[in-house]
Motif scaffolding. Structure first.
Motif, PDB file in Angstrom:
ATOM      1  N   VAL A  14      31.275  36.776  46.426  1.00 51.94           N
ATOM      2  CA  VAL A  14      30.915  35.897  47.552  1.00 51.94           C
ATOM      3  C   VAL A  14      31.067  34.429  47.131  1.00 51.94           C
ATOM      4  CG1 VAL A  14      29.000  35.173  49.061  1.00 51.94           C
ATOM      5  CG2 VAL A  14      29.375  37.604  48.602  1.00 51.94           C
ATOM      6  N   PHE A  15      30.651  34.122  45.900  1.00 51.38           N
ATOM      7  CA  PHE A  15      30.789  32.750  45.383  1.00 51.38           C
ATOM      8  C   PHE A  15      32.280  32.364  45.312  1.00 51.38           C
ATOM      9  CE2 PHE A  15      30.688  29.803  41.555  1.00 51.38           C
ATOM     10  CZ  PHE A  15      30.161  28.728  42.254  1.00 51.38           C
ATOM     11  N   SER A  16      33.120  33.320  44.925  1.00 49.25           N
ATOM     12  CA  SER A  16      34.568  33.057  44.864  1.00 49.25           C
ATOM     13  C   SER A  16      35.102  32.730  46.261  1.00 49.25           C
ATOM     14  CB  SER A  16      35.319  34.277  44.326  1.00 49.25           C
ATOM     15  OG  SER A  16      34.764  34.697  43.120  1.00 49.25           O
ATOM     16  N   LEU A  17      34.645  33.490  47.268  1.00 50.82           N
ATOM     17  CA  LEU A  17      35.068  33.229  48.651  1.00 50.82           C
ATOM     18  C   LEU A  17      34.634  31.823  49.085  1.00 50.82           C
ATOM     19  CD1 LEU A  17      34.342  36.641  50.392  1.00 50.82           C
ATOM     20  CD2 LEU A  17      36.546  35.487  50.294  1.00 50.82           C
ATOM     21  N   TYR A  18      33.411  31.456  48.708  1.00 48.03           N
ATOM     22  CA  TYR A  18      32.910  30.113  49.033  1.00 48.03           C
ATOM     23  C   TYR A  18      33.795  29.044  48.383  1.00 48.03           C
ATOM     24  CZ  TYR A  18      30.054  25.894  48.572  1.00 48.03           C
ATOM     25  OH  TYR A  18      29.623  24.586  48.575  1.00 48.03           O
ATOM     26  N   LEU A  45      42.797  29.657  41.745  1.00 51.06           N
ATOM     27  CA  LEU A  45      41.897  30.144  40.682  1.00 51.06           C
ATOM     28  C   LEU A  45      40.739  30.937  41.295  1.00 51.06           C
ATOM     29  CD1 LEU A  45      41.724  26.970  38.411  1.00 51.06           C
ATOM     30  CD2 LEU A  45      42.749  29.161  37.803  1.00 51.06           C
ATOM     31  N   SER A  46      40.211  30.435  42.420  1.00 50.22           N
ATOM     32  CA  SER A  46      39.118  31.145  43.099  1.00 50.22           C
ATOM     33  C   SER A  46      39.597  32.493  43.618  1.00 50.22           C
ATOM     34  CB  SER A  46      38.574  30.319  44.267  1.00 50.22           C
ATOM     35  OG  SER A  46      38.265  29.027  43.847  1.00 50.22           O
ATOM     36  N   THR A  47      40.857  32.512  44.083  1.00 49.63           N
ATOM     37  CA  THR A  47      41.434  33.790  44.527  1.00 49.63           C
ATOM     38  C   THR A  47      41.484  34.758  43.343  1.00 49.63           C
ATOM     39  OG1 THR A  47      42.792  32.514  46.056  1.00 49.63           O
ATOM     40  CG2 THR A  47      43.428  34.815  45.718  1.00 49.63           C
ATOM     41  N   GLY A  48      41.870  34.242  42.205  1.00 51.51           N
ATOM     42  CA  GLY A  48      41.874  35.057  40.986  1.00 51.51           C
ATOM     43  C   GLY A  48      40.484  35.566  40.654  1.00 51.51           C
ATOM     44  N   MET A  49      39.483  34.699  40.827  1.00 49.41           N
ATOM     45  CA  MET A  49      38.083  35.119  40.587  1.00 49.41           C
ATOM     46  C   MET A  49      37.718  36.277  41.504  1.00 49.41           C
ATOM     47  SD  MET A  49      36.148  31.431  40.245  1.00 49.41           S
ATOM     48  CE  MET A  49      34.537  32.071  40.642  1.00 49.41           C
ATOM     49  N   LEU A  50      38.115  36.134  42.792  1.00 52.61           N
ATOM     50  CA  LEU A  50      37.791  37.181  43.769  1.00 52.61           C
ATOM     51  C   LEU A  50      38.448  38.506  43.368  1.00 52.61           C
ATOM     52  CD1 LEU A  50      36.462  37.893  46.515  1.00 52.61           C
ATOM     53  CD2 LEU A  50      38.613  37.266  47.593  1.00 52.61           C
ATOM     54  N   LEU A  51      39.705  38.437  42.947  1.00 50.46           N
ATOM     55  CA  LEU A  51      40.410  39.666  42.536  1.00 50.46           C
ATOM     56  C   LEU A  51      39.718  40.305  41.333  1.00 50.46           C
ATOM     57  CD1 LEU A  51      44.133  38.508  42.928  1.00 50.46           C
ATOM     58  CD2 LEU A  51      42.860  40.053  44.426  1.00 50.46           C
ATOM     59  N   CYS A  52      39.250  39.464  40.419  1.00 47.51           N
ATOM     60  CA  CYS A  52      38.520  39.994  39.249  1.00 47.51           C
ATOM     61  C   CYS A  52      37.234  40.693  39.702  1.00 47.51           C
ATOM     62  CB  CYS A  52      38.173  38.867  38.278  1.00 47.51           C
ATOM     63  SG  CYS A  52      39.595  38.212  37.424  1.00 47.51           S
ATOM     64  N   CYS A  53      36.548  40.076  40.679  1.00 44.48           N
ATOM     65  CA  CYS A  53      35.297  40.685  41.175  1.00 44.48           C
ATOM     66  C   CYS A  53      35.580  42.032  41.840  1.00 44.48           C
ATOM     67  CB  CYS A  53      34.607  39.740  42.161  1.00 44.48           C
ATOM     68  SG  CYS A  53      33.954  38.293  41.349  1.00 44.48           S
ATOM     69  N   ILE A  54      36.697  42.091  42.578  1.00 42.60           N
ATOM     70  CA  ILE A  54      37.066  43.368  43.214  1.00 42.60           C
ATOM     71  C   ILE A  54      37.320  44.418  42.116  1.00 42.60           C
ATOM     72  CG2 ILE A  54      38.872  44.522  44.582  1.00 42.60           C
ATOM     73  CD1 ILE A  54      39.095  41.817  46.173  1.00 42.60           C
TER      74      ILE A  54
ATOM     75  N   LYS B 168      36.342  40.808  33.405  1.00 39.87           N
ATOM     76  CA  LYS B 168      35.250  39.850  33.173  1.00 39.87           C
ATOM     77  C   LYS B 168      35.751  38.651  32.356  1.00 39.87           C
ATOM     78  CE  LYS B 168      31.462  43.173  33.526  1.00 39.87           C
ATOM     79  NZ  LYS B 168      30.490  43.994  32.791  1.00 39.87           N
ATOM     80  N   THR B 169      36.652  38.907  31.399  1.00 33.20           N
ATOM     81  CA  THR B 169      37.212  37.808  30.596  1.00 33.20           C
ATOM     82  C   THR B 169      38.031  36.870  31.486  1.00 33.20           C
ATOM     83  OG1 THR B 169      37.360  39.303  28.721  1.00 33.20           O
ATOM     84  CG2 THR B 169      38.617  37.265  28.557  1.00 33.20           C
ATOM     85  N   ILE B 170      38.881  37.472  32.336  1.00 35.23           N
ATOM     86  CA  ILE B 170      39.730  36.639  33.213  1.00 35.23           C
ATOM     87  C   ILE B 170      38.842  35.875  34.210  1.00 35.23           C
ATOM     88  CG2 ILE B 170      41.625  36.660  34.885  1.00 35.23           C
ATOM     89  CD1 ILE B 170      42.664  39.198  33.492  1.00 35.23           C
ATOM     90  N   PHE B 171      37.807  36.556  34.722  1.00 31.73           N
ATOM     91  CA  PHE B 171      36.868  35.888  35.638  1.00 31.73           C
ATOM     92  C   PHE B 171      36.240  34.676  34.947  1.00 31.73           C
ATOM     93  CE2 PHE B 171      32.621  35.117  37.230  1.00 31.73           C
ATOM     94  CZ  PHE B 171      32.823  35.055  38.608  1.00 31.73           C
ATOM     95  N   SER B 172      35.857  34.875  33.703  1.00 33.23           N
ATOM     96  CA  SER B 172      35.222  33.803  32.937  1.00 33.23           C
ATOM     97  C   SER B 172      36.171  32.613  32.768  1.00 33.23           C
ATOM     98  CB  SER B 172      34.803  34.371  31.574  1.00 33.23           C
ATOM     99  OG  SER B 172      34.056  33.452  30.861  1.00 33.23           O
ATOM    100  N   PRO B 436      31.923  37.750  28.972  1.00 32.01           N
ATOM    101  CA  PRO B 436      32.113  36.835  27.837  1.00 32.01           C
ATOM    102  C   PRO B 436      32.031  35.380  28.304  1.00 32.01           C
ATOM    103  CG  PRO B 436      34.215  37.773  28.492  1.00 32.01           C
ATOM    104  CD  PRO B 436      33.169  38.412  29.374  1.00 32.01           C
ATOM    105  N   MET B 437      31.286  34.574  27.605  1.00 25.81           N
ATOM    106  CA  MET B 437      31.055  33.184  28.033  1.00 25.81           C
ATOM    107  C   MET B 437      32.001  32.193  27.364  1.00 25.81           C
ATOM    108  SD  MET B 437      28.625  33.005  30.272  1.00 25.81           S
ATOM    109  CE  MET B 437      29.261  34.437  31.085  1.00 25.81           C
ATOM    110  N   ALA B 438      32.505  32.547  26.165  1.00 24.80           N
ATOM    111  CA  ALA B 438      33.369  31.604  25.438  1.00 24.80           C
ATOM    112  C   ALA B 438      34.603  31.196  26.242  1.00 24.80           C
ATOM    113  CB  ALA B 438      33.772  32.206  24.093  1.00 24.80           C
ATOM    114  N   PRO B 439      35.280  32.143  26.940  1.00 27.98           N
ATOM    115  CA  PRO B 439      36.467  31.713  27.698  1.00 27.98           C
ATOM    116  C   PRO B 439      36.138  30.667  28.769  1.00 27.98           C
ATOM    117  CG  PRO B 439      36.430  34.098  27.468  1.00 27.98           C
ATOM    118  CD  PRO B 439      35.117  33.605  26.974  1.00 27.98           C
ATOM    119  N   ALA B 440      34.944  30.758  29.363  1.00 32.05           N
ATOM    120  CA  ALA B 440      34.575  29.770  30.394  1.00 32.05           C
ATOM    121  C   ALA B 440      34.445  28.382  29.785  1.00 32.05           C
ATOM    122  CB  ALA B 440      33.255  30.184  31.059  1.00 32.05           C
TER     123      ALA B 440
END
Lengths: 165, 503
Positions: A14-18, A45-54, B168-172, B436-440
């Motif tokens: 949800v944060f990624s969508l925001y 980058l946020s789109t990437g975050m959303l994909l990671c969350c999915i 999770k790493t990529i998200f970070s 993982p927090m280091a990548p962020a």
């Protein structure tokens, strides 16, 4: 732990969508002569975050991660109490920075932590509560000339600064 | 140019009583400033620059160079002892230095950090002396595509390691990059990602806010929970046999030390790169090519050696373009450059011929400063160990206070302190779920460098990503980055292929 894994994935999704929506306040497409719009970088980058969350939620559903298979509680009552005490004390200290300033908030925090949470003697508590702000003041304000917040106590420091300068 | 006589003349200048005193004083001050969470070499050099007007220019730059070196050594101290990086250059040292301290090996980690710093600094200053002009030429050929490719490779090392959960790493990485984009758009100058129109976001999110939040507050909350508030910070002792054993163990890390030194030096001389990406990349490379990558992040001595050798070599490398071409390789060298201009010296190739005493006195002082920084650092290790023996209920509030004050000092804005608290709490919750927090932290440091590099590259190519593959240096770096990205997928595919066979 399993539910916490899902909750974190959903909340971050949800944060990624925001963030995606917020990024569109600036152009996200190609601007001739200028290159990518100002919002493109954060949008994609946020789109990437959303994909990671999915991906995290799918992996949760398939029980592919240790957390999604775990039957442990995310935080037991003792852990929760310690977290609330520490995070609460920190929040109160930062809040007090605005009102009574760093040199009131730091001793107050140290007295609470050392005496009431740590159970140390008044002598040790008093020593730390007195010495820490003095060392902080001398190092940051006098040596490095970095002014810390003083709240309503600001005028009280004028004679001290007059002494040093 | 015959280097040896010039260097010997430089040593004669560096050993003049005033200059020697400035070196020792600068190293000690730098060590202390570097060890303070929230303060690094850039703070120390910036704050003490006005004091150098009291001495001649050669003494002034020698003093600031010694502070720079001391701070690079000192950054590792708080990373290891408190789990809080003293500066961004010491973030990678936290990954294994902190677990070593928790295991009761703080002395070992500190000696490893000091020794690796010495080796990195020595390699850096020798390379600086011998190969300054040709290396500067190579770095100067790096344009925006090469810089972006280099950043991408730094991120790829985290993914390619394969020990953390990949999504999770990529998200970070992505969330760190997004936080790095908060503030004003670098090209249009328009506000971007100003959450709730809060004015504090206009100056962006300082990397220290995220780093201290995660590695200071989050780390403490984590430690308090796992120890149930009763444990000592860690057990640590120091003795002559332990020092000797550590030194023997360190001889087995010479490859890692040299790899970190050379990599750090090369990354350090790249304008806009510096010691932080250098140390993080050295850590990543050491882990990628290690026989035991799973032990990294759990207290592997090579995880301390690689980034510490790299950040000291990089700090020397960053001075190369500053002195020879007038282009700073890091924020600290940018301030040194400003100092040179104030002292009436014009940085650039001509400074070598117009002011040889200044240049070679400074270069020789780096050799001396490196040695004194090592000696002062090792002499203070027992004092740092004594800090660890304090009861946890005394150390914890002191660290919390250091975090809060350290988070406030860089920008003098209470907004950052609140943000740091939020990052600390959210980081703690995420850490419990193995994010993982280091990548962020890496991403928030590199984001403001990577974005302009990407945008400039795309502007040059008219929007074509082929620019990253058609230029020789960029192409090679991108190929390595892609290989690192693909590596975990290959591992997964191989595992799947083998499992049915084994079954």
């Amino acid at each position: 732990m399993r539910m916490a894994e899902l909750a974190m994935g959903v909340v971050m999704g949800v944060f990624s969508l925001y963030l995606m929506w917020k990024s569109t306040e600036l152009p996200i497409g190609w601007i001739p002569g200028e290159g990518p719009g100002g919002g493109a970088w954060s949008f994609w980058l946020s789109t990437g975050m959303l994909l990671c969350c999915i991906a995290i939620v799918i992996r949760w559903a398939k029980r592919m991660t240790p957390q999604s298979r775990s039957t442990e509680v995310y935080m037991d009552s003792r852990g929760l109490k310690l977290f609330l005490l520490n995070a609460g004390a920190l929040t109160a200290m930062i809040g007090l920075f605005h009102i009574i300033g760093a040199y009131g908030a730091i001793p107050a925090f140290l007295i609470f932590y050392l005496r009431f949470m740590g159970g140390h003697s008044w002598r040790l508590t008093g020593t730390f509560a007195a010495v820490t702000p003095v060392v902080t003041f001398l190092f940051f304000e006098i040596a490095l000339q970095k002014t810390l917040p003083k709240g309503f106590t600001d005028p009280w420091f004028e004679p001290i600064f007059a002494f040093f300068y | 140019m015959d280097i040896l006589p010039l260097l010997l003349n430089g040593f004669a200048i560096a050993f003049e009583p005033l200059n020697l005193a400035l070196i020792i004083g600068g190293c000690a001050i730098g060590l202390f400033i570097g060890a303070m969470p929230g303060l690094g070499s850039v703070n120390g050099v910036a704050i003490l620059l006005p004091m150098t007007f009291l001495v001649p220019p050669t003494g002034a730059i020698i003093f600031l160079g010694a502070i720079y070196y001391g701070a690079m050594y000192g950054g590792a101290i708080s990373s290891i002892m408190l789990g809080i990086p003293g500066a961004s250059t010491a973030v990678a040292t936290t990954f294994d230095g902190r677990p070593m301290a928790i295991k009761g090996e703080a002395d070992k980690a500190l000696i490893a950090a000091a020794t690796a710093s010495f080796v990195g600094g020595s390699v850096g200053v020798v390379l600086f002396t011998l190969f300054a002009p040709p290396l500067a030429d190579v770095a100067l050929t790096f344009g925006a595509p090469e810089i972006f490719a280099l950043m991408l490779m730094a991120f790829a090392t985290f993914i390619g390691l394969g020990t953390d959960d990949i999504p999770k790493t990529i998200f970070s990485i992505f969330i760190g990059l997004v936080f790095g984009a908060v503030g004003l758009d670098i090209i249009s100058g328009e506000p971007r990602l100003i959450f709730g129109d809060i004015p504090g976001f206009y100056h962006g999110i300082n990397f220290l806010v995220l780093a201290i939040g995660i590695y200071g507050i989050g780390e403490m909350l984590w430690t308090i929970e796992i120890s149930k508030g009763n444990a000592m910070m860690s057990k640590a002792t120091i003795s002559v046999p332990r020092i000797l054993n550590t030194l023997v163990e360190l001889t087995r890390t010479w490859r890692t030390m040299l790899m970190g030194s050379f990599l750090g030096y090369f990354v350090g001389i790249l304008p806009a790169a510096g010691a932080t990406p250098g140390s993080l990349m050295a850590y990543g490379v050491a882990k990628t090519f290690a026989k035991d990558p799973e032990t990294y992040g759990k207290g592997n001595i090579k995880g301390v050696v690689a980034p510490e050798a790299a950040n000291n070599a990089a700090s020397t490398g960053a001075m190369l373009p500053m002195l020879t071409l007038g282009i700073p390789g890091s924020p600290t060298t940018a301030i040194l450059l400003g100092g040179m201009v104030i002292w009436g010296l014009e940085p650039g190739p001509m400074v070598f011929t117009d002011h040889p005493d200044f240049v070679w006195g400074f270069i020789a002082s780096l050799y001396v400063a490196n040695l004194f920084a090592l000696l002062i650092n090792i002499a203070f290790i027992p004092a740092f160990i004594a800090v660890l023996k304090m009861p946890f209920t005394i150390l914890a509030p002191i660290i919390f206070v250091l975090c809060i004050v350290g988070g406030f000092v860089p920008t003098l804005d209470m907004h950052d302190v609140w943000l740091m608290l939020i990052f600390g709490i959210v980081g703690y919750f995420m850490r419990k779920l193995d994010y993982p927090m280091a990548p962020a932290v890496l991403a928030i440091v590199l984001g403001p460098l990577a974005e302009p590099a990407l945008r400039q590259s795309l502007l040059i190519s008219g929007g074509s990503f082929a620019i990253f593959f058609t230029r020789p240096y960029a192409g090679v770096i991108m190929a390595i980055a892609i290989a690192l990205f693909v590596l975990p997928l290959i591992k997964i595919a191989l595992d799947k292929y083998r499992r049915p066979k084994d079954g």
